[in-house]
Scaffold this motif. Structure first.
Motif, PDB file in Angstrom:
ATOM      1  N   SER A 172       3.551  21.283   0.914  1.00  0.00           N
ATOM      2  CA  SER A 172       2.907  21.418  -0.393  1.00  0.00           C
ATOM      3  C   SER A 172       1.515  22.017  -0.252  1.00  0.00           C
ATOM      4  O   SER A 172       1.075  22.804  -1.094  1.00  0.00           O
ATOM      5  CB  SER A 172       2.834  20.061  -1.099  1.00  0.00           C
ATOM      6  N   PRO A 194       7.786   9.154   0.422  1.00  0.00           N
ATOM      7  CA  PRO A 194       7.094   8.998  -0.856  1.00  0.00           C
ATOM      8  C   PRO A 194       5.706   8.423  -0.726  1.00  0.00           C
ATOM      9  O   PRO A 194       4.853   8.667  -1.569  1.00  0.00           O
ATOM     10  CB  PRO A 194       8.009   8.049  -1.631  1.00  0.00           C
ATOM     11  N   GLN A 209      10.140  19.146  -3.206  1.00  0.00           N
ATOM     12  CA  GLN A 209      11.255  18.248  -2.891  1.00  0.00           C
ATOM     13  C   GLN A 209      11.440  18.138  -1.380  1.00  0.00           C
ATOM     14  O   GLN A 209      11.624  17.052  -0.839  1.00  0.00           O
ATOM     15  CB  GLN A 209      12.539  18.757  -3.548  1.00  0.00           C
ATOM     16  N   PHE A 239       3.392  11.411  -0.112  1.00  0.00           N
ATOM     17  CA  PHE A 239       3.505  12.405  -1.178  1.00  0.00           C
ATOM     18  C   PHE A 239       2.945  11.872  -2.494  1.00  0.00           C
ATOM     19  O   PHE A 239       2.215  12.549  -3.192  1.00  0.00           O
ATOM     20  CB  PHE A 239       4.965  12.801  -1.360  1.00  0.00           C
ATOM     21  N   PHE A 240       3.277  10.618  -2.815  1.00  0.00           N
ATOM     22  CA  PHE A 240       2.871  10.072  -4.097  1.00  0.00           C
ATOM     23  C   PHE A 240       1.593   9.252  -4.015  1.00  0.00           C
ATOM     24  O   PHE A 240       1.102   8.776  -5.028  1.00  0.00           O
ATOM     25  CB  PHE A 240       3.972   9.177  -4.673  1.00  0.00           C
ATOM     26  N   ASN A 247      12.278   4.291  -3.265  1.00  0.00           N
ATOM     27  CA  ASN A 247      11.849   5.522  -2.616  1.00  0.00           C
ATOM     28  C   ASN A 247      12.228   6.673  -3.543  1.00  0.00           C
ATOM     29  O   ASN A 247      13.408   6.957  -3.733  1.00  0.00           O
ATOM     30  CB  ASN A 247      12.550   5.663  -1.254  1.00  0.00           C
ATOM     31  N   CYS A 248      11.214   7.301  -4.132  1.00  0.00           N
ATOM     32  CA  CYS A 248      11.483   8.327  -5.144  1.00  0.00           C
ATOM     33  C   CYS A 248      12.205   9.543  -4.568  1.00  0.00           C
ATOM     34  O   CYS A 248      12.742  10.357  -5.320  1.00  0.00           O
ATOM     35  CB  CYS A 248      10.179   8.758  -5.807  1.00  0.00           C
ATOM     36  N   ALA A 249      12.187   9.698  -3.248  1.00  0.00           N
ATOM     37  CA  ALA A 249      12.868  10.846  -2.637  1.00  0.00           C
ATOM     38  C   ALA A 249      14.361  10.586  -2.486  1.00  0.00           C
ATOM     39  O   ALA A 249      15.185  11.469  -2.701  1.00  0.00           O
ATOM     40  CB  ALA A 249      12.263  11.154  -1.274  1.00  0.00           C
ATOM     41  N   ASP A 272       9.140  18.683   0.904  1.00  0.00           N
ATOM     42  CA  ASP A 272       7.968  17.979   1.426  1.00  0.00           C
ATOM     43  C   ASP A 272       8.113  16.478   1.216  1.00  0.00           C
ATOM     44  O   ASP A 272       7.785  15.672   2.089  1.00  0.00           O
ATOM     45  CB  ASP A 272       6.711  18.496   0.715  1.00  0.00           C
ATOM     46  N   LEU A 273       8.637  16.110   0.066  1.00  0.00           N
ATOM     47  CA  LEU A 273       8.874  14.705  -0.241  1.00  0.00           C
ATOM     48  C   LEU A 273       9.863  14.096   0.746  1.00  0.00           C
ATOM     49  O   LEU A 273       9.673  12.986   1.240  1.00  0.00           O
ATOM     50  CB  LEU A 273       9.388  14.597  -1.674  1.00  0.00           C
ATOM     51  N   GLU A 274      10.918  14.843   1.067  1.00  0.00           N
ATOM     52  CA  GLU A 274      11.923  14.360   2.019  1.00  0.00           C
ATOM     53  C   GLU A 274      11.324  14.201   3.412  1.00  0.00           C
ATOM     54  O   GLU A 274      11.603  13.241   4.124  1.00  0.00           O
ATOM     55  CB  GLU A 274      13.097  15.335   2.076  1.00  0.00           C
ATOM     56  N   ILE A 284       6.868  18.718  -9.293  1.00  0.00           N
ATOM     57  CA  ILE A 284       7.876  17.726  -8.909  1.00  0.00           C
ATOM     58  C   ILE A 284       8.890  17.636 -10.042  1.00  0.00           C
ATOM     59  O   ILE A 284       8.567  17.921 -11.192  1.00  0.00           O
ATOM     60  CB  ILE A 284       7.267  16.340  -8.602  1.00  0.00           C
TER      61      ILE A 284
END
Length: 676
Positions: A554, A609, A601, A612-613, A627-629, A603-605, A411
């Motif tokens: 991922s 998040p 990235q 993913f997280f 939202n980290c994405a 996959d995150l979208e 990431i």
């Protein structure tokens, strides 16, 4: 603010229990139960313009033109139909099994109707939401909150409004005025009002920006305080580094590996105990770097422990490290759950008296019987499989040992600092010399005959094959390939050259199957995703993924990383009969790149998040609104702000920062993390 929920009208013990499922225990929690989306009903359309919006959710302002008509239909269901309209036209509304709607929709009353539009003979809406409008009132933007059984949007909206009147308006802003001005941020009370009761899109976006910035800033300030607490005096300083471990390798380390080893050794020689993350894509050579770190500890007179997430991976590490360290004069041990009590007891004794210098194991290393003579280094492999507390539990076996955690989840650096903010970061880039890029293809079931011929060619050339299925056993409810069905099919053709491995097998059977594959006696290994993490068979050249649409990007990337670990050209074939355009677009994207950071990235979208997280952030506060994405810009800006604040006031002791410190402590204390 710790105002009890009982202060809100309509929230008794039963509803408090329901709100607890949403993480809401106080009025403050209720104000921080942020909407996960909005319904913009302010964009009202006249009925005459609706035909251009078939299939969309629309908002109309219409008057009830007729008495709602009720009748029973098939199955005894109650059907209610009513005609509504405005000056430009009319349409029909239908409700099913709603005995209250007739009394609500009285002729002559005006409502804002919001819902999906379709056409039968005339324009039509099915079960639209209906909000009665007072004279001069206009539809607005409505928040949509996460729900649990027994709660409704109307209840939550009413309770949040009460919470705001009780506690939101008069909140003291924790952000200093100068900081708010510098970053053009609303006051906190105004931001809460804008997010829960937006008057327009501009106010909503400004409110969200303020609260997202605050959440990201507090998270990073907390990690800064936590990492200061973690900086312990170096009780296990490393001495001379002679390169003996490197000289045993049949390859030259990459520049990236050399740099990571230097950073690790510098930490272990420094004033403070090491807390470092080694991040690298699949196949980037993390195991070699871990070996160098272990040798640095062992050669300086300390013990080291490597914790792997699965028994298969632990045994693989042991098979790699044991002969190398025995040549250097150090005894290694293995400790996994499936070992017999007598075998475990012997390991416990050897660790306590220092007879074993390097131990490799699974969660079995966390057992209370495990004691070390002088544990100087802890290595946690595949960090996302362990929580922060598990990592700390193993470290507690020693007196503040060095810690190295490794992750193959690539990431971006800024996000990595959010997830592992208490750790320094080393990144491995590129692949070891001699490894070729894996060629990836997407096919459907019509290619099976051609794929069988390709498999035979790979085996004739000395390659081995993984086939991954989403299921262990056949399931009539879904048409998916299973491990057991495919095993029967291929054993009829190739006999003992085919074996299987899956999570439901006991440890000894899994170990036997994996050992036969590693030794080359098995040419085709059929598996579930149990092989996703870390398995290293350089001779494996073909990965076949059945029903590839069932796996996330991922996960596909981790599975593909099981091949291409030797010098031969390797291939990955995705089999999918999906006709879904988005699914096929996702799989085609995967085929087009082997860049793990780009895949992560994407996959995150796609996943968001939360998914993913979820595992990565285990043990740290969860995001409520950020939202980290999608909030990367604010993430970067808030990170810069946090660094400036910590440089000027490392413990947040100044008066201007006191309220921020209180908020940060409250945020992290809820997750069992203290700063004293």
């Amino acid at each position: 603010m710790q105002t009890p929920l009982s202060a809100i009208n309509g929230i008794g013990p039963q509803r408090q229990a329901l709100l607890l499922k949403l993480g809401v225990q106080t009025v403050e929690d209720l104000l921080q139960l942020y909407p996960h989306r909005y319904e913009d009903r302010s964009q009202v359309l006249p009925v005459e313009a609706l035909s251009r919006h078939l299939g969309e959710k629309v908002s109309i302002l219409a008057t009830v033109l007729s008495e709602p008509a009720e009748r029973r239909i098939y199955g005894g269901r109650l059907l209610t139909e009513v005609t509504v309209g405005d000056d430009s036209g009319c349409l029909t509304l239908t409700y099913f099994n709603n005995p209250y709607i007739k009394a609500k929709l009285r002729p002559g009353k005006t409502f804002n109707f919001y819902g999906p539009l379709d056409r039968r003979l005339l324009l039509h809406m099915t079960a639209p939401q209906a909000e009665q409008m007072r004279a001069g009132q206009k539809p607005g933007i409505l928040p949509v909150y996460p729900l649990t059984g027994g709660l409704s949007q109307a209840l939550l909206r009413g309770w949040v409004r009460q919470a705001f009147e009780l506690a939101g308006r008069k909140q003291v802003d924790p952000l200093p005025e100068g900081l708010r001005q510098k970053y053009a941020l609303m006051e906190r009370g105004a931001a809460l009002q804008a997010v829960h009761f937006p008057k327009d899109q501009q106010a909503l976006q400004q409110g969200r920006r303020r609260l997202i910035f605050e959440e990201l800033l507090f998270f990073q300030l907390g990690l800064g305080l936590y990492s200061r607490r973690q900086k312990e005096r170096n009780a296990y300083p490393v001495f001379t580094i002679d390169g003996a471990f490197r000289h045993l390798q049949p390859f030259e380390p990459t520049p990236s590996q050399r740099k990571a080893v230097k950073e690790i050794q510098a930490d272990m020689r420094g004033s403070y105990a090491m807390n470092r993350l080694l991040q690298g894509d699949v196949g980037s050579g993390k195991t070699y770097v871990a070996g160098e770190a272990a040798y640095s500890a062992l050669s300086s007179g300390y013990q080291a422990a490597i914790m792997a997430p699965t028994e298969i991976l632990a045994r693989q590490h042991a098979a790699y490290f044991r002969p190398l360290f025995e040549k250097l004069g150090y005894t290694t041990g293995l400790l996994v759950g499936s070992m017999k009590p007598k075998e475990k007891s012997a390991v416990y004794t050897a660790l306590a008296d220092g007879g074993i210098r390097l131990v490799i194991g699974t969660h079995a290393l966390l057992q209370k019987e495990v004691r070390f003579q002088n544990l100087g280094l802890v290595i946690a492999d595949e960090q996302h499989r362990f929580g922060v507390r598990q990592r700390a539990a193993l470290a507690a076996k020693g007196e503040k040992p060095h810690i190295l955690v490794m992750s193959a989840t690539p990431i971006p650096r800024t996000m990595a600092l959010m997830v592992w903010g208490d750790l320094d970061l080393s990144v491995l880039e590129g692949r070891p010399a001699g490894r070729k890029e894996i060629r990836t293809y997407l096919v459907d079931s019509s290619y099976r005959a051609r794929l069988s011929a390709f498999m035979e060619r790979q085996m004739k050339e000395g390659g081995q094959i993984y086939i991954v299925c989403p299921l262990v056993e056949e399931n009539e409810a879904v048409e998916l390939k299973s491990v057991e069905a495919l095993l029967k099919e291929l054993q009829a053709q190739y006999g003992d050259a085919v074996d299987m491995i899956h999570g439901k097998m006991n440890a000894s059977l899994k170990e036997t199957a994996m050992s036969r594959f590693v030794a080359g006696r098995v040419k085709i290994l059929i598996s579930t995703t149990v092989i996703e993490v870390g398995i290293n068979v350089p001779n494996a050249t073909l990965m076949i993924l059945q029903n590839a649409e069932r796996f996330g990007l991922s996960q596909l990337h981790q599975l593909r990383g099981r091949v291409g670990r030797g010098e031969k050209q390797s291939f990955c074939v995705l089999i999918s009969d999906s006709k879904n355009e988005k699914t096929l677009e996702r799989l085609q994207y995967f085929c087009a790149t082997t860049d793990g950071f780009a895949i992560a990235q994407k996959d995150l979208e796609l996943r968001g998040p939360g998914d993913f997280f979820g595992d990565l952030q285990h043990g740290l506060p969860q995001m409520r609104i950020a939202n980290c994405a999608t909030d990367l810009e604010l993430l970067t800006v808030s990170a810069q702000c946090a660094r400036r604040i910590m440089q000027d006031d490392p413990l947040l002791e100044k008066d201007a920062n006191r309220r921020m410190r209180e908020q940060v402590e409250c945020l992290f204390d809820q997750n069992g993390t203290a700063f004293n």
